[in-house]
Design a protein around this motif. Structure first.
Motif, mmCIF file in Angstrom:
data_model
loop_
_atom_site.group_PDB
_atom_site.id
_atom_site.type_symbol
_atom_site.label_atom_id
_atom_site.label_comp_id
_atom_site.label_asym_id
_atom_site.label_seq_id
_atom_site.Cartn_x
_atom_site.Cartn_y
_atom_site.Cartn_z
ATOM 1 N N LEU A 1 37.577 51.313 41.638
ATOM 2 C CA LEU A 1 36.551 49.687 41.652
ATOM 3 C C LEU A 1 35.911 50.287 40.293
ATOM 4 O O LEU A 1 35.101 49.051 39.694
ATOM 5 C CB LEU A 1 35.260 50.826 43.018
ATOM 6 N N ASP A 2 36.298 51.232 40.151
ATOM 7 C CA ASP A 2 36.095 51.648 38.158
ATOM 8 C C ASP A 2 37.004 49.677 37.366
ATOM 9 O O ASP A 2 35.646 49.652 36.428
ATOM 10 C CB ASP A 2 36.055 52.312 37.593
ATOM 11 N N VAL A 3 37.886 49.491 38.109
ATOM 12 C CA VAL A 3 38.360 47.812 37.146
ATOM 13 C C VAL A 3 38.084 46.824 38.198
ATOM 14 O O VAL A 3 37.783 45.876 37.433
ATOM 15 C CB VAL A 3 40.560 48.630 37.292
ATOM 16 N N ILE A 4 37.842 47.389 38.924
ATOM 17 C CA ILE A 4 37.604 46.069 40.286
ATOM 18 C C ILE A 4 35.910 45.296 39.481
ATOM 19 O O ILE A 4 35.521 44.411 39.227
ATOM 20 C CB ILE A 4 38.141 45.952 41.187
ATOM 21 N N MET A 5 35.372 46.026 39.086
ATOM 22 C CA MET A 5 33.936 45.609 39.264
ATOM 23 C C MET A 5 33.296 45.219 37.948
ATOM 24 O O MET A 5 33.008 44.370 38.075
ATOM 25 C CB MET A 5 33.044 47.326 39.722
ATOM 26 N N PRO A 6 33.821 45.697 37.260
ATOM 27 C CA PRO A 6 34.128 45.290 36.025
ATOM 28 C C PRO A 6 34.124 43.358 35.737
ATOM 29 O O PRO A 6 33.724 42.671 34.778
ATOM 30 C CB PRO A 6 34.181 46.114 34.583
ATOM 31 N N MET A 7 35.447 43.377 36.140
ATOM 32 C CA MET A 7 36.027 41.882 36.163
ATOM 33 C C MET A 7 34.984 41.004 37.217
ATOM 34 O O MET A 7 34.617 40.154 37.290
ATOM 35 C CB MET A 7 37.022 42.338 36.556
ATOM 36 N N LEU A 8 35.157 41.578 38.575
ATOM 37 C CA LEU A 8 34.035 41.040 39.561
ATOM 38 C C LEU A 8 32.889 40.146 39.026
ATOM 39 O O LEU A 8 32.441 38.974 39.665
ATOM 40 C CB LEU A 8 33.608 41.542 40.747
ATOM 41 N N ARG A 9 32.023 40.512 38.009
ATOM 42 C CA ARG A 9 31.480 40.449 37.061
ATOM 43 C C ARG A 9 31.453 38.854 36.028
ATOM 44 O O ARG A 9 30.127 38.595 36.159
ATOM 45 C CB ARG A 9 30.138 41.332 37.084
ATOM 46 N N GLU A 10 32.545 39.308 35.686
ATOM 47 C CA GLU A 10 32.583 37.791 35.076
ATOM 48 C C GLU A 10 32.931 36.823 35.345
ATOM 49 O O GLU A 10 33.754 36.024 36.017
ATOM 50 C CB GLU A 10 33.670 38.395 34.124
ATOM 51 N N PRO A 11 32.489 35.382 34.275
ATOM 52 C CA PRO A 11 32.482 34.724 34.795
ATOM 53 C C PRO A 11 33.849 33.399 35.289
ATOM 54 O O PRO A 11 34.661 32.888 36.427
ATOM 55 C CB PRO A 11 31.397 33.219 33.876
ATOM 56 N N PHE A 12 35.242 34.306 34.282
ATOM 57 C CA PHE A 12 36.490 34.107 34.154
ATOM 58 C C PHE A 12 37.124 34.267 35.305
ATOM 59 O O PHE A 12 38.295 34.067 36.344
ATOM 60 C CB PHE A 12 37.130 34.354 33.077
ATOM 61 N N MET A 13 36.486 35.360 36.452
ATOM 62 C CA MET A 13 37.160 35.564 37.657
ATOM 63 C C MET A 13 37.122 34.388 38.796
ATOM 64 O O MET A 13 38.518 34.203 39.482
ATOM 65 C CB MET A 13 36.603 36.963 37.905
ATOM 66 N N TRP A 14 35.964 33.833 38.526
ATOM 67 C CA TRP A 14 35.958 33.198 39.267
ATOM 68 C C TRP A 14 36.664 31.763 39.321
ATOM 69 O O TRP A 14 35.768 30.418 40.403
ATOM 70 C CB TRP A 14 34.049 33.192 40.458
ATOM 71 N N ALA A 15 36.451 31.085 38.209
ATOM 72 C CA ALA A 15 36.917 30.122 37.739
ATOM 73 C C ALA A 15 37.770 28.526 38.368
ATOM 74 O O ALA A 15 37.620 27.676 39.203
ATOM 75 C CB ALA A 15 37.558 30.111 36.462
#
Length: 194
Positions: free
Chosen positions: A25-39
């Protein structure tokens, strides 16, 4: 009562941020909140509505962006007005906070823009795309909730911040989605209904 609510909020924050964590989760959670992840999701939705609904799809995209803008500005106004310190900026709480992002924003903590914006879009999509996605439409709320939870997990918001943002965003999404459904309403192009 407010004091006890804030104490409970702090306790829950310390559990989510400081105890309920693991390496994955320490790896996934910071990425989850980034806009590029949901582009890719945003691109898919834009293509889906324009291909399936023609010019009404363009109106849908406009309303999607307006919904985002209104919830974002409302949240920024509340942050400025209330002025609650973020956990990663609070002189006392920051010593107990695991900050998993490279930068702790200087803006206020209540309400969370991430939560407000994503719940606004989730509600808008839920109301306007229900006929297309059926029972899977609730996944938009799961998407918004995951992003909101990530905000607490990485140490930049308290649970009350994302809850307040989520409620406010859902309200704006409801207004926007209801208006869109009444006035424009998505209907499949004739060649796609046969």
């Amino acid at each position: 009562m407010l004091e006890s609510l804030l104490r409970g909020d702090l306790r829950l924050f310390l559990h989510i941020n400081g105890q309920w964590h693991n390496g994955v989760l320490d790896v996934i959670m910071p990425m989850l909140r980034e806009p590029f992840m949901w582009a890719p999701l945003y691109l898919f939705l834009a293509l889906f509505v324009t291909i399936n609904y023609g010019w009404k799809g363009l109106f849908w995209i406009a309303f999607f962006l307006i919904t985002f803008g209104v919830s974002d500005q409302a949240s920024l106004f509340l942050k400025e007005y209330i002025g609650r310190l973020r956990p990663c900026r609070d002189p006392i709480v920051s010593h107990y906070t695991r900050v998993l992002v490279v930068y702790c924003p200087r803006s206020g903590s209540f309400t969370s823009n991430h939560a407000a914006n994503h719940f606004a879009l989730a509600m808008f999509c839920f109301l306007t795309l229900k006929s297309s996605f059926g029972r899977y439409t609730w996944l938009f709320f799961l998407w918004a909730a995951a992003i909101s939870y990530a905000q607490v997990y990485v140490g930049v918001h308290y649970p009350l911040d994302v809850t307040g943002g989520g409620v406010m965003g859902a309200f704006f999404g409801f207004l926007s989605g209801s208006f869109f459904k009444r006035r424009i309403k998505l209907e499949l192009k004739p060649e796609l209904t046969t």
